[in-house]
Design a protein around this motif. Structure first.
Motif, PDB file in Angstrom:
ATOM      1  N   TYR A 226       0.560  -1.314   0.067  1.00 13.76           N
ATOM      2  CA  TYR A 226      -0.192   0.168  -0.559  1.00 13.76           C
ATOM      3  C   TYR A 226       0.833   1.258   0.414  1.00 13.76           C
ATOM      4  O   TYR A 226       0.288   2.340  -0.861  1.00 13.76           O
TER       5      TYR A 226
ATOM      6  N   LEU B 235       1.773   2.831  -3.459  1.00 11.28           N
ATOM      7  CA  LEU B 235       0.588   3.829  -3.701  1.00 11.28           C
ATOM      8  C   LEU B 235       0.294   5.204  -3.481  1.00 11.28           C
ATOM      9  O   LEU B 235      -0.708   5.724  -4.616  1.00 11.28           O
ATOM     10  N   ILE B 236       0.718   5.455  -1.739  1.00  5.73           N
ATOM     11  CA  ILE B 236       0.220   6.991  -1.466  1.00  5.73           C
ATOM     12  C   ILE B 236       1.282   7.716  -1.778  1.00  5.73           C
ATOM     13  O   ILE B 236       1.303   9.310  -0.634  1.00  5.73           O
TER      14      ILE B 236
ATOM     15  N   ALA C 212       7.446   1.061  -4.809  1.00  4.44           N
ATOM     16  CA  ALA C 212       7.837  -0.340  -4.739  1.00  4.44           C
ATOM     17  C   ALA C 212       8.889  -1.561  -4.551  1.00  4.44           C
ATOM     18  O   ALA C 212      10.171  -1.326  -5.665  1.00  4.44           O
TER      19      ALA C 212
ATOM     20  N   GLU D 179      -7.963   8.987  -5.774  1.00 10.30           N
ATOM     21  CA  GLU D 179      -7.303   8.064  -6.843  1.00 10.30           C
ATOM     22  C   GLU D 179      -6.337   7.117  -6.493  1.00 10.30           C
ATOM     23  O   GLU D 179      -5.135   7.863  -5.485  1.00 10.30           O
ATOM     24  N   ILE D 180      -6.820   6.243  -6.022  1.00 10.42           N
ATOM     25  CA  ILE D 180      -4.964   5.331  -5.144  1.00 10.42           C
ATOM     26  C   ILE D 180      -5.444   3.637  -6.245  1.00 10.42           C
ATOM     27  O   ILE D 180      -6.355   3.470  -6.261  1.00 10.42           O
ATOM     28  N   GLY D 181      -4.057   3.824  -6.680  1.00  5.68           N
ATOM     29  CA  GLY D 181      -3.609   2.801  -7.541  1.00  5.68           C
ATOM     30  C   GLY D 181      -4.462   1.987  -8.205  1.00  5.68           C
ATOM     31  O   GLY D 181      -4.944   1.438  -8.942  1.00  5.68           O
ATOM     32  N   GLY D 182      -4.852   3.749  -9.095  1.00  8.80           N
ATOM     33  CA  GLY D 182      -6.068   3.303 -10.868  1.00  8.80           C
ATOM     34  C   GLY D 182      -7.578   3.146 -10.200  1.00  8.80           C
ATOM     35  O   GLY D 182      -8.099   3.267 -11.287  1.00  8.80           O
TER      36      GLY D 182
ATOM     37  N   ARG E  95      -4.002   5.046   5.769  1.00  4.62           N
ATOM     38  CA  ARG E  95      -3.810   5.997   5.061  1.00  4.62           C
ATOM     39  C   ARG E  95      -4.716   7.492   5.312  1.00  4.62           C
ATOM     40  O   ARG E  95      -5.312   7.612   4.663  1.00  4.62           O
TER      41      ARG E  95
END
Length: 204
Positions: free
Chosen positions: A41, A44-45, A50, A169-172, A198
């Protein structure tokens, strides 16, 4: 964005609560950042890639070190008091300081979870926030499914105020966000619901 000249100085004493101490980021924190980057996670933010390489982790730490000079606010490394080990990162973001508001973000490495360190770090960071005279409200935004982070926030005295639907939008994908907040204490104590008290997406 708030200008650096408008930010309060760095604290002379490191903010701390329970088992957590907050300090300035250091290059050596790159190893912590690499573990943080294994969490599915966290990348993504923010800007931590990664499974970050050593160079990518160092670059991320340097970005945290620059947050204050950029006027964004305070980025701290979370340190476990008992061991001195870096176990995560958190920030007090002051983009809305002129309006008396701030937001907070925090992330803990997987190996340090389940020991209360995230709650201790959030309590320390919130107490530090109240040393900023212009602040009257501190907010967190957390996905409804992130039950662990919601529990941390509520243990630290944050109060749920509602859900921001399709907020970002997070991770698309568009996601809702629970908004939680504390307001400036009117009495003693590091965090007493409305009286001390988050997440906001951590800008990484």
């Amino acid at each position: 964005m708030t200008a650096r000249s408008d930010l309060p100085p760095w604290p002379d004493t490191a903010p701390a609560h329970g088992g957590a101490v907050l300090r300035r980021p250091r290059t050596a924190d790159a190893e912590m950042a690499r573990e943080l980057a294994t969490d599915p996670y966290v990348p993504l933010i923010g800007t931590l890639p990664a499974h970050a390489s050593s160079d990518e982790a160092i670059a991320w730490v340097e970005r945290q070190r620059a947050r204050y000079d950029d006027g964004a606010g305070f980025s701290f490394t979370i340190v476990e008091r008992a061991t001195g080990a870096a176990v995560g990162s958190c920030g007090l973001w002051l983009r809305e300081l002129a309006d008396g508001r701030a937001s907070i973000g925090y992330s803990l490495v997987p190996s340090a979870r389940g020991r209360g360190l995230a709650t201790d770090a959030l309590l320390a960071l919130t107490a530090f926030a109240w040393t900023v005279p212009a602040l009257h409200r501190v907010e967190l935004r957390i996905e409804p499914g992130n039950t662990g982070s919601l529990a941390v926030a509520e243990r630290a005295g944050y109060v749920r105020e509602g859900v921001l639907r399709s907020h970002e939008e997070i991770g698309g994908r568009r996601v809702d966000m629970v908004i939680l907040a504390v307001v400036r204490p009117s009495g003693p104590g590091p965090g007493h619901a409305r009286h001390r008290t988050r997440s906001d997406p951590y800008p990484g």
